[in-house]
Design an enzyme around this catalytic site. Structure first.
Site, PDB file in Angstrom:
ATOM      1  N   HIS A 190      12.120 -12.577   1.413  1.00  9.88           N
ATOM      2  CA  HIS A 190      13.098 -12.802   2.482  1.00  9.88           C
ATOM      3  C   HIS A 190      13.600 -11.469   3.011  1.00  9.88           C
ATOM      4  O   HIS A 190      14.638 -11.390   3.642  1.00  9.88           O
ATOM      5  CB  HIS A 190      14.295 -13.603   1.977  1.00  9.88           C
ATOM      6  N   SER A 220      12.014 -22.370   4.744  1.00  6.40           N
ATOM      7  CA  SER A 220      10.841 -22.218   5.611  1.00  6.40           C
ATOM      8  C   SER A 220      10.667 -20.740   5.961  1.00  6.40           C
ATOM      9  O   SER A 220      11.522 -19.916   5.671  1.00  6.40           O
ATOM     10  CB  SER A 220      11.012 -23.069   6.861  1.00  6.40           C
ATOM     11  N   HIS A 275       7.728 -19.174   5.041  1.00  8.11           N
ATOM     12  CA  HIS A 275       6.735 -18.641   4.105  1.00  8.11           C
ATOM     13  C   HIS A 275       5.373 -19.309   4.299  1.00  8.11           C
ATOM     14  O   HIS A 275       4.527 -19.267   3.420  1.00  8.11           O
ATOM     15  CB  HIS A 275       7.180 -18.859   2.659  1.00  8.11           C
ATOM     16  N   LYS A 305      10.690 -21.869  -7.039  1.00  4.64           N
ATOM     17  CA  LYS A 305      10.698 -20.406  -7.084  1.00  4.64           C
ATOM     18  C   LYS A 305      12.071 -19.943  -7.547  1.00  4.64           C
ATOM     19  O   LYS A 305      13.085 -20.514  -7.143  1.00  4.64           O
ATOM     20  CB  LYS A 305      10.389 -19.830  -5.695  1.00  4.64           C
TER      21      LYS A 305
END
Lengths: 338, 212
Positions: free
Chosen positions: A225, A60, A62, A110
């Site tokens: 990130h 989470s 994004h 991803k």
């Protein structure tokens, strides 16, 4: 004097951020259904039999990716992990079993080591348990990372949004699993991205910035990130920063042979007025390089919490992809034609 | 020479590993902060706490294979990140190798660990020298294999495996990471011990302690 850093966020207990955020998603979107135990966002009304189902998921932080892209024309379900942490295979197996309509399931992943391994285990488990035909596409569009056998490979970033839209439309109009998988691979192969950060992000549970970036420097090639990029540079004007996004993307792939779909994405902490300003700079550079932008998206679509910055994604599309891009979509994050 | 691994020792192994990750939680997280995302200690602690809650419950599986499988599934669903699938795969493959063996003699323990490490390496597509858990685990399996070949017995063999794991862990320090998030750092990853190799060494040491 050492002081406890103040975490200036709209949260209660940092440990409850994801669970409480999913409660808000449920309250805001009656067209979605949230499985709080497994942390999965589903369409409230499932697809009919015989439709290929699309699942994505990831850490989470994004948002709107991925839960905000669940709905007609895009995903059937999204698995949410903790902030910046991959979801686990049991979540993905549950989602896969629930959304399968007998036509198979595509996992959109991803390219991050944790995500890839967890989805891989989930695919094995779902196939062993219920005989669901699971295919996987791994996005790897971030040109900031050197693509070599000596790294984990390029990170999957912005093209994931474009892929979920285009492939979601194909599944919605009834294309079968082979066609959907092959289209997903073509979209993934045709996408390239590059990002920059003006500031770090702050993970709620960590309570302090992920990396230190001096006031007058930018991180060129940052990951979603806050992973390190290619290098740091002195902060310059938008036209120069636009060049640092456009040049490496164009150097890596030919975008002059067909229509291009462009995403100028905000990292979460940059206002739209700046994103549009950047998009203006970017289109000027693309035009002079002979790139024809057929469709575009400007806004916060794959974010990195409160990081300030932007990324550019270009997809070397074809007429079919543009047609599917224009097809109706109805999700919290993308909505047109519906 | 008829020493074999008992169910009680398997449980003791898991308990010793839990204790070690608790004791060294901050250290593991510190190693991870240098070249990863600073959650290895936290994630493993959460996972092993969940494992021990299962082991301490009334319905603890009563065969080696079923216990190891339950441990693997629990780790996969609670650790997250990359470590969850890696340690999870280790225990799931070890469980499959244990099969329905009535007693786990040195040969069987070797087969179990070898299957686990091979599964983990293949899940992570990692080889020795990539600066990962495999750098500690592969030499440990080799050391145990050598000891079993000499007929050294299980306690001595596992002690040798623990020593080899620790040497493998130390050898990761100068290496450049080729897998996982650390690989994005390139040569900036040198000079730091790999956190996965550090926790994997604790796993082998815990087993050696449990059968000592």
């Amino acid at each position: 004097m050492l002081r406890e850093p103040v975490v200036k966020k709209l949260i209660n207990d940092p440990a409850d951020v994801l669970a409480e955020s999913l409660r808000g998603v449920e309250a805001a979107h009656p067209e979605l259904r949230v499985d709080h135990e497994h942390r999965i966002v589903y369409r409230a009304r499932a697809k009919s039999d015989g439709k290929v189902a699309l699942i994505s998921g990831g850490g989470s932080g994004h948002e709107p990716l991925h839960g905000g892209f669940v709905g007609p024309g895009m995903l059937d379900a999204a698995c949410a992990g903790e902030v910046f942490t991959s979801p686990t295979p049991d979540q993905m197996v549950e989602a896969t079993t629930v959304v399968d309509r007998g036509a198979g399931v595509l996992h959109i992943v991803k390219n991050y080591t944790g995500d890839v391994m967890n989805f891989e285990m989930a695919g094995e488990m779902a196939a062993a348990d219920g005989g669901v035909d699971v295919r996987t596409v791994v996005t790897r569009d971030d040109v900031a990372v050197e693509d070599s056998t000596y790294t984990a490979g390029r990170r999957g970033v912005g093209v994931t949004v474009l892929l979920e839209k285009i492939v979601g439309a194909a599944a919605e109009e009834g294309q079968d699993l082979d066609a959907v998988e092959s289209l997903a691979q073509r979209v993934s192969d045709g996408g390239r991205s590059m990002g920059i950060a003006l500031t770090s992000c702050t993970v709620p549970s960590a309570g302090r910035p992920t990396f230190d970036l001096p006031e007058d420097e930018i991180e060129v090639g940052v990951g979603i990130h806050g992973e390190p990029g290619r290098h740091r540079e002195a902060l310059t004007g938008a036209s120069e920063i636009a060049r640092q996004l456009v040049d490496p993307v164009l150097a890596d792939h030919d975008f002059t042979t067909g229509p291009t779909i462009a995403l100028l994405n905000g990292m979460g902490g940059t206002p739209l007025i700046e994103l549009y300003l950047m998009y203006g700079e970017v289109t000027r550079l693309l035009a002079s390089a002979g790139v024809e932008v057929a469709r575009c998206l400007v806004g916060n679509y794959i974010t990195s919490l409160d990081m300030a910055g932007a990324s550019l994604t270009l997809l070397a599309a074809d007429e079919e992809m543009v047609r599917l891009w224009d097809a109706p979509v109805s999700t919290p994050g993308l909505r047109w034609g519906a | 020479m008829t020493q074999s691994l008992t169910q009680a020792q398997l449980v003791a192994w898991l308990g010793a590993f839990r204790d070690a990750v608790h004791e060294h939680r901050a250290h593991l997280t510190e190693l991870d902060a240098a070249i990863g995302d600073a959650d290895h200690g936290t994630n493993l602690t959460r996972g092993m706490d969940a494992v021990m809650a299962l082991v301490d419950s009334d319905d603890v599986p009563d065969t080696a294979a079923s216990l190891l499988k339950a441990v693997g599934m629990k780790l996969v669903s609670t650790v997250g990140g990359a470590s969850g699938p890696l340690y999870g795969t280790f225990f799931l493959r070890a469980a499959a190798a244990a099969g329905d063996a009535e007693t786990l003699d040195a040969e069987a323990v070797l087969g179990m660990l070898r299957a686990g490490v091979e599964g983990l390496a293949s899940r992570g597509k990692a080889s020795v020298g990539d600066k990962t858990m495999v750098d500690a685990l592969a030499p440990a399996v080799q050391a145990l294999a050598d000891a079993v070949g000499r007929g050294d017995g299980l306690p001595a063999g596992l002690r040798a495996a623990a020593v080899a794991a620790a040497e493998g862990r130390e050898a990761t320090t100068p290496l450049e990471a080729r897998k996982g998030r650390a690989s994005y750092l390139g040569e900036r990853s040198t000079g730091h011990t790999d956190p996965g190799a550090a926790s994997a060494t604790m796993l082998v040491e815990a087993l050696a302690d449990a059968v000592a």
